[in-house]
Design a protein around this motif. Structure first.
Motif, PDB file in Angstrom:
ATOM      1  N   PHE A 166       3.415  11.123   1.907  1.00 21.56           N
ATOM      2  CA  PHE A 166       2.116  11.065   2.595  1.00 21.56           C
ATOM      3  C   PHE A 166       1.843   9.682   3.184  1.00 21.56           C
ATOM      4  O   PHE A 166       1.552   9.538   4.370  1.00 21.56           O
ATOM      5  CB  PHE A 166       1.018  11.482   1.621  1.00 21.56           C
ATOM      6  CG  PHE A 166      -0.323  11.621   2.257  1.00 21.56           C
ATOM      7  CD1 PHE A 166      -1.318  10.688   2.038  1.00 21.56           C
ATOM      8  CD2 PHE A 166      -0.600  12.675   3.097  1.00 21.56           C
ATOM      9  CE1 PHE A 166      -2.561  10.819   2.629  1.00 21.56           C
ATOM     10  CE2 PHE A 166      -1.847  12.812   3.700  1.00 21.56           C
ATOM     11  CZ  PHE A 166      -2.827  11.875   3.472  1.00 21.56           C
ATOM     12  N   PHE A 167       1.936   8.650   2.346  1.00 24.39           N
ATOM     13  CA  PHE A 167       1.638   7.297   2.803  1.00 24.39           C
ATOM     14  C   PHE A 167       2.714   6.774   3.755  1.00 24.39           C
ATOM     15  O   PHE A 167       2.427   5.960   4.644  1.00 24.39           O
ATOM     16  CB  PHE A 167       1.464   6.345   1.617  1.00 24.39           C
ATOM     17  CG  PHE A 167       0.099   6.440   1.005  1.00 24.39           C
ATOM     18  CD1 PHE A 167      -0.186   7.355   0.008  1.00 24.39           C
ATOM     19  CD2 PHE A 167      -0.933   5.623   1.468  1.00 24.39           C
ATOM     20  CE1 PHE A 167      -1.451   7.456  -0.537  1.00 24.39           C
ATOM     21  CE2 PHE A 167      -2.208   5.714   0.922  1.00 24.39           C
ATOM     22  CZ  PHE A 167      -2.471   6.637  -0.073  1.00 24.39           C
ATOM     23  N   ALA A 226       3.456  14.913  -1.263  1.00 30.68           N
ATOM     24  CA  ALA A 226       2.603  13.884  -1.869  1.00 30.68           C
ATOM     25  C   ALA A 226       3.285  12.522  -1.756  1.00 30.68           C
ATOM     26  O   ALA A 226       2.667  11.511  -1.412  1.00 30.68           O
ATOM     27  CB  ALA A 226       2.332  14.231  -3.334  1.00 30.68           C
ATOM     28  N   GLY A 227       4.602  12.524  -2.026  1.00 27.80           N
ATOM     29  CA  GLY A 227       5.342  11.265  -1.995  1.00 27.80           C
ATOM     30  C   GLY A 227       5.485  10.669  -0.601  1.00 27.80           C
ATOM     31  O   GLY A 227       5.489   9.451  -0.432  1.00 27.80           O
ATOM     32  N   VAL A 277       0.843  -1.207   0.000  1.00 23.46           N
ATOM     33  CA  VAL A 277       0.000   0.000   0.000  1.00 23.46           C
ATOM     34  C   VAL A 277       0.876   1.255   0.000  1.00 23.46           C
ATOM     35  O   VAL A 277       0.625   2.226  -0.717  1.00 23.46           O
ATOM     36  CB  VAL A 277      -0.953  -0.003   1.227  1.00 23.46           C
ATOM     37  CG1 VAL A 277      -1.591   1.365   1.424  1.00 23.46           C
ATOM     38  CG2 VAL A 277      -2.038  -1.064   1.048  1.00 23.46           C
ATOM     39  N   VAL A 278       1.924   1.187   0.836  1.00 23.51           N
ATOM     40  CA  VAL A 278       2.817   2.356   0.921  1.00 23.51           C
ATOM     41  C   VAL A 278       3.475   2.615  -0.429  1.00 23.51           C
ATOM     42  O   VAL A 278       3.508   3.751  -0.918  1.00 23.51           O
ATOM     43  CB  VAL A 278       3.889   2.141   2.015  1.00 23.51           C
ATOM     44  CG1 VAL A 278       5.003   3.168   1.890  1.00 23.51           C
ATOM     45  CG2 VAL A 278       3.265   2.230   3.392  1.00 23.51           C
ATOM     46  N   MET A 324       0.707   8.947  -5.600  1.00 28.12           N
ATOM     47  CA  MET A 324       0.695  10.361  -5.205  1.00 28.12           C
ATOM     48  C   MET A 324       1.723  11.162  -5.996  1.00 28.12           C
ATOM     49  O   MET A 324       1.468  12.298  -6.393  1.00 28.12           O
ATOM     50  CB  MET A 324       0.990  10.495  -3.698  1.00 28.12           C
ATOM     51  CG  MET A 324      -0.137  10.026  -2.807  1.00 28.12           C
ATOM     52  SD  MET A 324      -1.573  11.111  -2.870  1.00 28.12           S
ATOM     53  CE  MET A 324      -1.117  12.340  -1.663  1.00 28.12           C
ATOM     54  N   MET A 325       2.877  10.556  -6.225  1.00 28.35           N
ATOM     55  CA  MET A 325       3.918  11.278  -6.962  1.00 28.35           C
ATOM     56  C   MET A 325       3.518  11.471  -8.424  1.00 28.35           C
ATOM     57  O   MET A 325       3.721  12.555  -8.989  1.00 28.35           O
ATOM     58  CB  MET A 325       5.248  10.531  -6.878  1.00 28.35           C
ATOM     59  CG  MET A 325       5.919  10.745  -5.535  1.00 28.35           C
ATOM     60  SD  MET A 325       7.453   9.874  -5.397  1.00 28.35           S
ATOM     61  CE  MET A 325       8.408  10.624  -6.679  1.00 28.35           C
ATOM     62  N   ALA A 349       1.029  14.192  -8.438  1.00 30.89           N
ATOM     63  CA  ALA A 349       1.663  15.499  -8.222  1.00 30.89           C
ATOM     64  C   ALA A 349       2.329  15.991  -9.505  1.00 30.89           C
ATOM     65  O   ALA A 349       2.162  17.153  -9.904  1.00 30.89           O
ATOM     66  CB  ALA A 349       2.684  15.416  -7.095  1.00 30.89           C
ATOM     67  N   ILE A 350       3.070  15.112 -10.168  1.00 29.89           N
ATOM     68  CA  ILE A 350       3.760  15.501 -11.405  1.00 29.89           C
ATOM     69  C   ILE A 350       2.732  15.840 -12.495  1.00 29.89           C
ATOM     70  O   ILE A 350       2.897  16.798 -13.253  1.00 29.89           O
ATOM     71  CB  ILE A 350       4.739  14.390 -11.860  1.00 29.89           C
ATOM     72  CG1 ILE A 350       5.890  14.299 -10.847  1.00 29.89           C
ATOM     73  CG2 ILE A 350       5.282  14.654 -13.262  1.00 29.89           C
ATOM     74  CD1 ILE A 350       6.716  13.035 -10.959  1.00 29.89           C
ATOM     75  N   LEU A 386      13.138  11.324  -1.721  1.00 29.95           N
ATOM     76  CA  LEU A 386      12.317  12.540  -1.789  1.00 29.95           C
ATOM     77  C   LEU A 386      12.965  13.687  -1.019  1.00 29.95           C
ATOM     78  O   LEU A 386      12.840  14.851  -1.407  1.00 29.95           O
ATOM     79  CB  LEU A 386      10.915  12.251  -1.237  1.00 29.95           C
ATOM     80  CG  LEU A 386      10.069  11.377  -2.169  1.00 29.95           C
ATOM     81  CD1 LEU A 386       8.859  10.824  -1.435  1.00 29.95           C
ATOM     82  CD2 LEU A 386       9.612  12.158  -3.392  1.00 29.95           C
ATOM     83  N   VAL A 426       5.590  17.593  -4.662  1.00 27.89           N
ATOM     84  CA  VAL A 426       6.060  16.224  -4.903  1.00 27.89           C
ATOM     85  C   VAL A 426       6.536  15.577  -3.597  1.00 27.89           C
ATOM     86  O   VAL A 426       6.231  14.417  -3.328  1.00 27.89           O
ATOM     87  CB  VAL A 426       7.191  16.222  -5.971  1.00 27.89           C
ATOM     88  CG1 VAL A 426       7.825  14.856  -6.095  1.00 27.89           C
ATOM     89  CG2 VAL A 426       6.648  16.677  -7.308  1.00 27.89           C
ATOM     90  N   GLY A 486       0.771   3.678  -2.952  1.00 27.23           N
ATOM     91  CA  GLY A 486       0.274   5.004  -2.567  1.00 27.23           C
ATOM     92  C   GLY A 486       1.285   6.091  -2.892  1.00 27.23           C
ATOM     93  O   GLY A 486       0.946   7.145  -3.462  1.00 27.23           O
ATOM     94  N   THR A 487       2.533   5.823  -2.545  1.00 23.47           N
ATOM     95  CA  THR A 487       3.591   6.804  -2.804  1.00 23.47           C
ATOM     96  C   THR A 487       3.738   7.043  -4.298  1.00 23.47           C
ATOM     97  O   THR A 487       3.796   8.193  -4.764  1.00 23.47           O
ATOM     98  CB  THR A 487       4.929   6.315  -2.215  1.00 23.47           C
ATOM     99  OG1 THR A 487       4.752   6.101  -0.813  1.00 23.47           O
ATOM    100  CG2 THR A 487       6.033   7.326  -2.432  1.00 23.47           C
ATOM    101  N   ALA A 488       3.797   5.946  -5.052  1.00 28.38           N
ATOM    102  CA  ALA A 488       3.935   6.084  -6.514  1.00 28.38           C
ATOM    103  C   ALA A 488       2.746   6.847  -7.091  1.00 28.38           C
ATOM    104  O   ALA A 488       2.920   7.761  -7.916  1.00 28.38           O
ATOM    105  CB  ALA A 488       4.048   4.708  -7.154  1.00 28.38           C
TER     106      ALA A 488
END
Lengths: 257, 199
Positions: free
Chosen positions: B157-158, B154-155, A10-11, A18-19, A22-23, B181, B151, A14-16
């Motif tokens: 966050f989780f 957002a990166g 999930v982490v 969100m990034m 964002a981009i 990051l 970025v 989720g991180t991928a």
């Protein structure tokens, strides 16, 4: 262990996610901003173009009216005055009052001709700006204002279209009229130069230094100022006015060629 | 940790030519770099360095809120930053008292901070669109700073949401994401400082 792997998954996801989001937001924003400003620029250009057309239409209407009046003065009143002079020339000049009448008629004829020419300066179209200004100044000298007129005559050729020339000439007429009426000047200098793709006309006087916008009386001159601004906008030129350090004021017109 | 040196060096080299706000960025980057050294040193000595992490979060939020307050052109944006700052400080105090003490990782505080900063970044985009003057975004150091925050937060966050679970499972591998990051954010700081210098 499974739970930990799930959390790890999930982490990572989720991180991928969100990034990437964002981009994507950044890229979308850059593209959107560019398009928005391109549209705004287009709208502004269209507004300017429309405004230019309106100004031109207004100026054309005024010039047509002036041409009509000029022609009627010349063809109608001018012709009548000429007939009267012809008749008067056949009368015995020794009769009392006839010489004075002849002189008055001559002056009136001359004046009507001047007004007709001011309304439609034929010299401008036939011989260009330089000759039109010279001609105008010569006529103004008759009302005892002394002019000093200098200009750059090297390679001077007609560089503006007829209607643009007329607009610039009208501005000069208006400015000189303002000086004659309000500046209390004895001398007016007019300088006409052309360099680096710009025609520069400088009109300087040795009067009281009051700039047109400082003349707060409600008079047709405020309309005159608006006419000046409209015409300068039409030829995409600029006008600047300043008080001289010693005496009088200087008005500078710059017209791109 | 070494990536923190980039903005410090950039700021030191161009300090005299930096606008006021970017001088603050340099000072902030310097303090953060010293804090990173302290955190790393304490970790090496197996000492609890969580208090420094709390301090870092507080400092980071204060600095970023200051930046957005300064660069916001619209009054509503400034008001939102002020209200968000008051909310965050109150929340942080309550969090410290009731939830996460100074010797525990402040994951809740971190992801609340992340949410607030993400809102700031999106509001800044809206603020940019409402301006009359066209700005070449690629040439604006503030735009790059904003993208850097977007970025980064957002990166991470989780990572911050599941920090406790990740730490419990000793899965240190996921924190490499944070390291990457963090390097990105420090590089953005350095680039912003370099771009903002007056020529």
């Amino acid at each position: 262990m499974d739970e930990q792997e799930n959390i790890g998954f999930v982490v990572l996801m989720g991180t991928a996610g969100m990034m990437i989001l964002a981009i994507a937001v950044v890229i979308f924003f850059i593209i959107y901003q560019r398009r928005m400003f391109a549209k705004q620029n287009l709208i502004n250009e269209m507004k300017i173009e429309t405004q230019q057309k309106l100004i031109k239409a207004e100026i054309d209407a005024k010039e047509r009216e002036q041409l009509r009046i000029s022609q009627e003065l010349h063809d109608d009143i001018g012709a009548s005055l000429s007939s009267m002079r012809f008749i008067l020339n056949s009368i015995d000049l020794s009769i009392e009052g006839v010489p004075e009448l002849a002189e008055s008629l001559a002056k009136t004829t001359q004046r009507v001709r001047q007004i007709s020419n001011d309304l439609q300066p034929h010299v401008l179209f036939e011989l260009g700006m330089k000759e039109a200004i010279k001609n105008y100044i010569e006529r103004l000298r008759l009302v005892s204002i002394k002019f000093t007129f200098t200009f750059d005559t090297e390679d001077y050729t007609r560089v503006l279209l007829n209607d643009e020339q007329l607009a610039v000439f009208r501005v000069m007429q208006e400015l000189i009229n303002n000086i004659m009426k309000h500046a209390d000047a004895k001398n007016v200098w007019i300088d006409l130069k052309r360099s680096n793709g710009i025609m520069t006309i400088v009109i300087q006087d040795d009067g009281n230094g009051i700039l047109p916008e400082q003349n707060t009386r409600r008079s047709p001159d405020s309309l005159g100022l608006k006419n000046i601004q409209s015409r300068m906008e039409y030829v995409k030129g600029t006008i600047s006015r300043e008080q001289n350090s010693d005496k009088g004021s200087t008005v500078t017109l710059q017209i791109p060629l | 940790m070494l990536s923190g040196l980039a903005p410090v060096l950039a700021g030191a080299i161009f300090f005299r030519r930096l606008p006021r706000m970017f001088k603050f960025l340099f000072i902030y980057a310097f303090i953060v770099f010293l804090n990173d050294i302290a955190v790393y040193s304490m970790a090496s000595m197996h000492l609890n360095n969580m208090a420094l992490i709390h301090f870092y979060t507080f400092l980071e939020f204060t600095f970023i809120s200051f930046v957005y307050y300064q660069i916001a052109m619209k009054k509503w944006f400034k008001v939102i930053v002020l209200i968000a700052a008051i909310f965050f400080y109150l929340f942080s105090i309550l969090n410290l008292v009731f939830l996460e003490s100074l010797d525990a990782f402040n994951s809740i505080q971190s992801y609340v901070e992340g949410i607030v900063i993400l809102i700031y970044t999106l509001l800044y985009f809206g603020d940019l669109l409402s301006r009359d003057v066209f700005i070449y975004l690629e040439r604006s150091p503030l735009f790059w700073l904003n993208c850097g925050f977007l970025v980064y937060f957002a990166g991470t966050f989780f990572l911050f949401i599941f920090n406790t679970e990740l730490t419990r499972s000793s899965e240190g591998g996921y924190w490499i994401l944070h390291a990457i990051l963090y390097i990105w954010l420090n590089l953005i700081y350095a680039v912003s400082l370099w771009m903002s210098r007056k020529t």
